[in-house]
Enzyme design. Structure first.
Site, short mmCIF file in Angstrom:
data_model
loop_
_atom_site.label_atom_id
_atom_site.label_comp_id
_atom_site.label_asym_id
_atom_site.label_seq_id
_atom_site.Cartn_x
_atom_site.Cartn_y
_atom_site.Cartn_z
CG LEU A 1 7.43 9.29 2.02
CD1 LEU A 1 7.62 10.01 3.66
CD2 LEU A 1 5.25 9.18 2.32
CD GLU B 1 -7.96 0.20 -2.56
OE1 GLU B 1 -6.65 0.24 -3.02
OE2 GLU B 1 -7.87 -0.45 -0.97
N GLY C 1 -0.09 -3.76 -8.80
CA GLY C 1 -0.82 -3.05 -10.31
C GLY C 1 -2.63 -3.26 -10.52
CG HIS D 1 -4.61 5.78 2.21
ND1 HIS D 1 -3.41 5.38 2.38
CD2 HIS D 1 -5.67 5.78 3.21
CE1 HIS D 1 -3.32 5.09 4.12
NE2 HIS D 1 -4.38 5.82 4.33
C1 GAR Z 1 -4.11 -0.74 -2.50
O1 GAR Z 1 -4.51 -1.11 -1.68
C2 GAR Z 1 -3.82 0.36 -3.29
O2 GAR Z 1 -5.36 1.64 -2.03
C3 GAR Z 1 -2.46 0.54 -1.67
O3 GAR Z 1 -1.81 0.08 -1.88
C4 GAR Z 1 -2.12 -1.35 -2.13
C5 GAR Z 1 -2.00 -1.73 -4.31
O4 GAR Z 1 -2.50 -2.19 -4.74
N1 GAR Z 1 -1.91 2.16 -1.26
C6 GAR Z 1 -1.48 2.48 -0.20
O5 GAR Z 1 -1.66 1.75 1.15
C7 GAR Z 1 -0.78 4.74 -0.44
N2 GAR Z 1 -0.78 4.57 0.96
P1 GAR Z 1 -2.77 -2.46 -6.37
O6 GAR Z 1 -1.22 -2.81 -7.16
O7 GAR Z 1 -2.79 -3.77 -6.15
O8 GAR Z 1 -2.85 -1.71 -7.04
#
Ligand code: GAR
Length: 218
Positions: free
Chosen positions: A96, A178, A16, A113
């Site tokens: 999904l 991100e 998260g 992403h």
């Molecule tokens: C992030 O890097 C996000 O971009 C990726 O999962 C990670 C979650 O990190 N999402 C995907 O791969 C979706 N296809 P977080 O829980 O620390 O935000």
């Protein structure tokens, strides 16, 4: 009570950190969205503790107890309705979604992403980028459409791939970006300045693009 801020749900499955970045940006009084709900499909998701500690409403809808995807999604939808949610940010949400659910949120649901779409849709993006020897990698904030990782792109940030990179070091630098572009993308969606035309997204205030929406190499 501030009613002009768009009530936004962040859907997570784990750590998260993107949700955390969104919660932190949304604390700014002028930010046009409030994070009104954090929803996880995994009751044990670490991100839920952060949300709780910040006083953000949170809930888990455990996908494992449902017979099918749509039953699971109907439970999520009931919670989203209960909390009067207007926008959704998928933030590391690793399920999904069906065309039915995506249809409910057309034009109102974003995803982050960890790659420069349309390159590297799907999983293990950093490993695949390194294996291909690309020199530029990055991340994308985009609208969600039924085809996985294919919706209109709102924002991207590029990251140089370094000779000594491992998937972990590359992922860490991409993740920093991100955390910048995702709140900036939500700010624009919630502020009403985005328009989708075909697969392109136009922004009313393009001339004043925040730094996070520009290529860091500029
Ligand atoms: C992030 O890097 C996000 O971009 C990726 O999962 C990670 C979650 O990190 N999402 C995907 O791969 C979706 N296809 P977080 O829980 O620390 O935000």
């Amino acid at each position: 009570m501030t009613t002009w801020r768009k009530r936004t749900a962040v859907l997570i499955s784990g750590r998260g950190s993107n949700m955390q970045a969104l919660v932190e940006r949304a604390r700014e009084p002028s930010f046009p969205a409030e994070i009104a709900l954090v929803l996880s499909n995994r009751p044990e998701a670490a991100g839920l503790s952060f949300a709780k500690s910040q006083g953000v409403a949170c809930a888990a809808v455990d996908h494992k107890i449902y017979a099918g995807r749509e039953e699971f999604e109907r439970s999520m939808q009931a919670l989203l309705d209960l909390h009067r949610i207007e926008l959704i940010c998928l933030a590391g949400f690793m399920r999904l979604l069906t065309p039915w659910f995506i249809g409910q949120w057309r034009g109102r649901m974003l995803n982050i992403h960890p790659a420069l779409l349309p390159a590297y849709r799907g999983l293990n993006t950093h490993e695949r980028a390194l294996a291909d020897g690309v020199k530029i990698h990055g991340c994308t904030a985009h609208f969600v459409v039924p085809a996985m990782d294919e919706g209109p792109i709102v924002a991207q940030a590029a990251v140089a791939v370094l000779d000594g990179d491992t998937p972990a070091t590359l992922a860490a630098r991409v993740l920093e970006q991100e955390h910048l572009i995702y709140p900036a993308a939500l700010e624009r969606l919630a502020g009403g300045s985005l328009h989708i035309l075909g697969n392109r997204v136009f922004c009313d205030d393009e001339t004043e693009a925040p730094a996070a929406l520009r290529n860091p190499a500029d």
